[in-house]
Design a protein around this motif. Structure first.
Motif, PDB file in Angstrom:
ATOM      1  N   TYR A   1     -11.430   3.672 -11.029  1.00 19.64           N
ATOM      2  CA  TYR A   1     -10.999   3.891  -9.649  1.00 19.64           C
ATOM      3  C   TYR A   1     -10.265   5.218  -9.542  1.00 19.64           C
ATOM      4  CZ  TYR A   1      -8.078   3.106  -5.468  1.00 19.64           C
ATOM      5  OH  TYR A   1      -7.451   3.213  -4.266  1.00 19.64           O
ATOM      6  N   PRO A   2     -10.389   5.976  -8.489  1.00 23.62           N
ATOM      7  CA  PRO A   2     -11.217   5.745  -7.311  1.00 23.62           C
ATOM      8  C   PRO A   2     -12.610   6.372  -7.400  1.00 23.62           C
ATOM      9  CG  PRO A   2      -9.728   7.555  -6.863  1.00 23.62           C
ATOM     10  CD  PRO A   2      -9.452   7.082  -8.280  1.00 23.62           C
ATOM     11  N   LYS A   3     -12.933   7.004  -8.550  1.00 23.16           N
ATOM     12  CA  LYS A   3     -14.219   7.699  -8.680  1.00 23.16           C
ATOM     13  C   LYS A   3     -15.398   6.745  -8.672  1.00 23.16           C
ATOM     14  CE  LYS A   3     -12.041  11.394 -11.224  1.00 23.16           C
ATOM     15  NZ  LYS A   3     -11.632  11.801 -12.539  1.00 23.16           N
ATOM     16  N   VAL A   4     -15.233   5.580  -9.255  1.00 22.16           N
ATOM     17  CA  VAL A   4     -16.302   4.590  -9.330  1.00 22.16           C
ATOM     18  C   VAL A   4     -16.062   3.551  -8.238  1.00 22.16           C
ATOM     19  CG1 VAL A   4     -17.380   2.865 -10.823  1.00 22.16           C
ATOM     20  CG2 VAL A   4     -16.528   4.992 -11.804  1.00 22.16           C
ATOM     21  N   GLY A   5     -17.119   3.049  -7.637  1.00 25.64           N
ATOM     22  CA  GLY A   5     -16.999   2.068  -6.559  1.00 25.64           C
ATOM     23  C   GLY A   5     -16.078   0.918  -6.915  1.00 25.64           C
ATOM     24  N   SER A   6     -15.321   0.469  -5.932  1.00 27.02           N
ATOM     25  CA  SER A   6     -14.335  -0.579  -6.153  1.00 27.02           C
ATOM     26  C   SER A   6     -14.088  -1.310  -4.843  1.00 27.02           C
ATOM     27  CB  SER A   6     -13.028   0.068  -6.635  1.00 27.02           C
ATOM     28  OG  SER A   6     -11.966  -0.847  -6.618  1.00 27.02           O
ATOM     29  N   PRO A   7     -13.747  -2.597  -4.919  1.00 30.91           N
ATOM     30  CA  PRO A   7     -13.358  -3.303  -3.691  1.00 30.91           C
ATOM     31  C   PRO A   7     -11.964  -2.882  -3.200  1.00 30.91           C
ATOM     32  CG  PRO A   7     -13.252  -4.791  -5.568  1.00 30.91           C
ATOM     33  CD  PRO A   7     -13.826  -3.502  -6.068  1.00 30.91           C
ATOM     34  N   ILE A   8     -11.249  -2.111  -4.010  1.00 35.04           N
ATOM     35  CA  ILE A   8      -9.931  -1.623  -3.624  1.00 35.04           C
ATOM     36  C   ILE A   8     -10.129  -0.365  -2.777  1.00 35.04           C
ATOM     37  CG2 ILE A   8      -7.670  -0.858  -4.442  1.00 35.04           C
ATOM     38  CD1 ILE A   8      -8.600  -3.729  -5.404  1.00 35.04           C
ATOM     39  N   PRO A   9      -9.621  -0.344  -1.541  1.00 34.77           N
ATOM     40  CA  PRO A   9      -9.800   0.840  -0.704  1.00 34.77           C
ATOM     41  C   PRO A   9      -9.246   2.103  -1.369  1.00 34.77           C
ATOM     42  CG  PRO A   9      -8.951  -1.002   0.586  1.00 34.77           C
ATOM     43  CD  PRO A   9      -8.886  -1.418  -0.851  1.00 34.77           C
ATOM     44  N   GLU A  10      -9.969   3.206  -1.242  1.00 30.09           N
ATOM     45  CA  GLU A  10      -9.518   4.477  -1.825  1.00 30.09           C
ATOM     46  C   GLU A  10      -8.158   4.887  -1.280  1.00 30.09           C
ATOM     47  OE1 GLU A  10     -11.958   7.984  -2.440  1.00 30.09           O
ATOM     48  OE2 GLU A  10     -13.727   6.690  -2.286  1.00 30.09           O
ATOM     49  N   LEU A  11      -7.880   4.531  -0.053  1.00 27.56           N
ATOM     50  CA  LEU A  11      -6.610   4.859   0.583  1.00 27.56           C
ATOM     51  C   LEU A  11      -5.410   4.341  -0.227  1.00 27.56           C
ATOM     52  CD1 LEU A  11      -5.049   5.887   3.107  1.00 27.56           C
ATOM     53  CD2 LEU A  11      -5.416   3.628   4.100  1.00 27.56           C
ATOM     54  N   TYR A  12      -5.608   3.259  -0.961  1.00 26.01           N
ATOM     55  CA  TYR A  12      -4.515   2.695  -1.753  1.00 26.01           C
ATOM     56  C   TYR A  12      -3.948   3.713  -2.736  1.00 26.01           C
ATOM     57  CZ  TYR A  12      -5.096  -2.214  -0.301  1.00 26.01           C
ATOM     58  OH  TYR A  12      -5.125  -3.387   0.395  1.00 26.01           O
ATOM     59  N   ALA A  13      -4.785   4.604  -3.255  1.00 29.22           N
ATOM     60  CA  ALA A  13      -4.291   5.614  -4.200  1.00 29.22           C
ATOM     61  C   ALA A  13      -3.217   6.479  -3.544  1.00 29.22           C
ATOM     62  CB  ALA A  13      -5.445   6.473  -4.715  1.00 29.22           C
ATOM     63  N   ASN A  14      -3.370   6.779  -2.261  1.00 28.68           N
ATOM     64  CA  ASN A  14      -2.370   7.592  -1.551  1.00 28.68           C
ATOM     65  C   ASN A  14      -1.010   6.903  -1.457  1.00 28.68           C
ATOM     66  OD1 ASN A  14      -4.329   9.556  -1.077  1.00 28.68           O
ATOM     67  ND2 ASN A  14      -4.914   8.640   0.867  1.00 28.68           N
ATOM     68  N   PHE A  15      -1.015   5.597  -1.467  1.00 26.39           N
ATOM     69  CA  PHE A  15       0.229   4.833  -1.392  1.00 26.39           C
ATOM     70  C   PHE A  15       0.833   4.565  -2.771  1.00 26.39           C
ATOM     71  CE2 PHE A  15      -1.745   3.349   2.619  1.00 26.39           C
ATOM     72  CZ  PHE A  15      -0.690   3.575   3.491  1.00 26.39           C
ATOM     73  N   PHE A  16      -0.026   4.286  -3.770  1.00 25.36           N
ATOM     74  CA  PHE A  16       0.457   3.629  -4.976  1.00 25.36           C
ATOM     75  C   PHE A  16       0.214   4.335  -6.308  1.00 25.36           C
ATOM     76  CE2 PHE A  16      -0.748   0.107  -1.967  1.00 25.36           C
ATOM     77  CZ  PHE A  16       0.543  -0.198  -1.576  1.00 25.36           C
TER      78      PHE A  16
END
Length: 157
Positions: free
Chosen positions: A58-73
């Protein structure tokens, strides 16, 4: 998972994490005690994003976790710098459950795949090594969550 030991250690930590945050309210999840750079909400999201990164790319490979989460966490972020509302506590808990199931379903061969260490200086050569880093990381943040929760109790007296 590759071994019963890996599975048991992961579930021991994850189950304790779920137990500790089970009764937290949204307000309590955002309590930031003096001397702490973040909140329980950030800790949970960080664990989710970190595990997703270590295990699934994550986030380069598909994931059910929204990419936006990286900006928060992701590492280096903080609730004090959030520009919008973070995901709800319920949503984070749901994603942790989904992630747990996805990790348990990985075939044994997956853990033998070679990787580059995400942290310079660590001798991590395969996904199993990354998994052990993940366990250490998750336990460390669980301790932070437990500390914040104790302070929530003290503050509410």
């Amino acid at each position: 998972m590759k071994t019963a030991g890996m599975r048991n250690q992961f579930l021991l930590t994850r189950n304790k994490l779920k137990e500790v945050v089970n009764d937290l309210s949204e307000t309590e999840a955002d309590f930031q005690p003096d001397g702490f750079p973040n909140t329980v909400r950030w800790q949970l999201g960080h664990l989710l994003v970190s595990a997703e990164s270590f295990v699934f790319g994550y986030p380069k490979v598909g994931s059910p976790i929204p990419e936006l989460y990286a900006n928060f966490f992701k590492s280096g972020t903080a609730p004090s710098r959030w520009q919008r509302s973070a995901p709800s506590l319920q949503e984070l808990k749901k994603h942790l459950e989904i992630q747990e199931k996805r990790m348990e379903d990985l075939p044994d061969e997956f853990w033998n795949e070679k990787v580059s260490s995400p942290i310079p200086g660590l001798n991590i050569e395969d996904r199993e090594g990354l998994f052990h880093l993940l366990l250490h990381h998750e336990a460390m943040h669980l301790g932070q969550i437990q500390s914040i929760k104790r302070l929530i109790t003290v503050e509410s007296r």
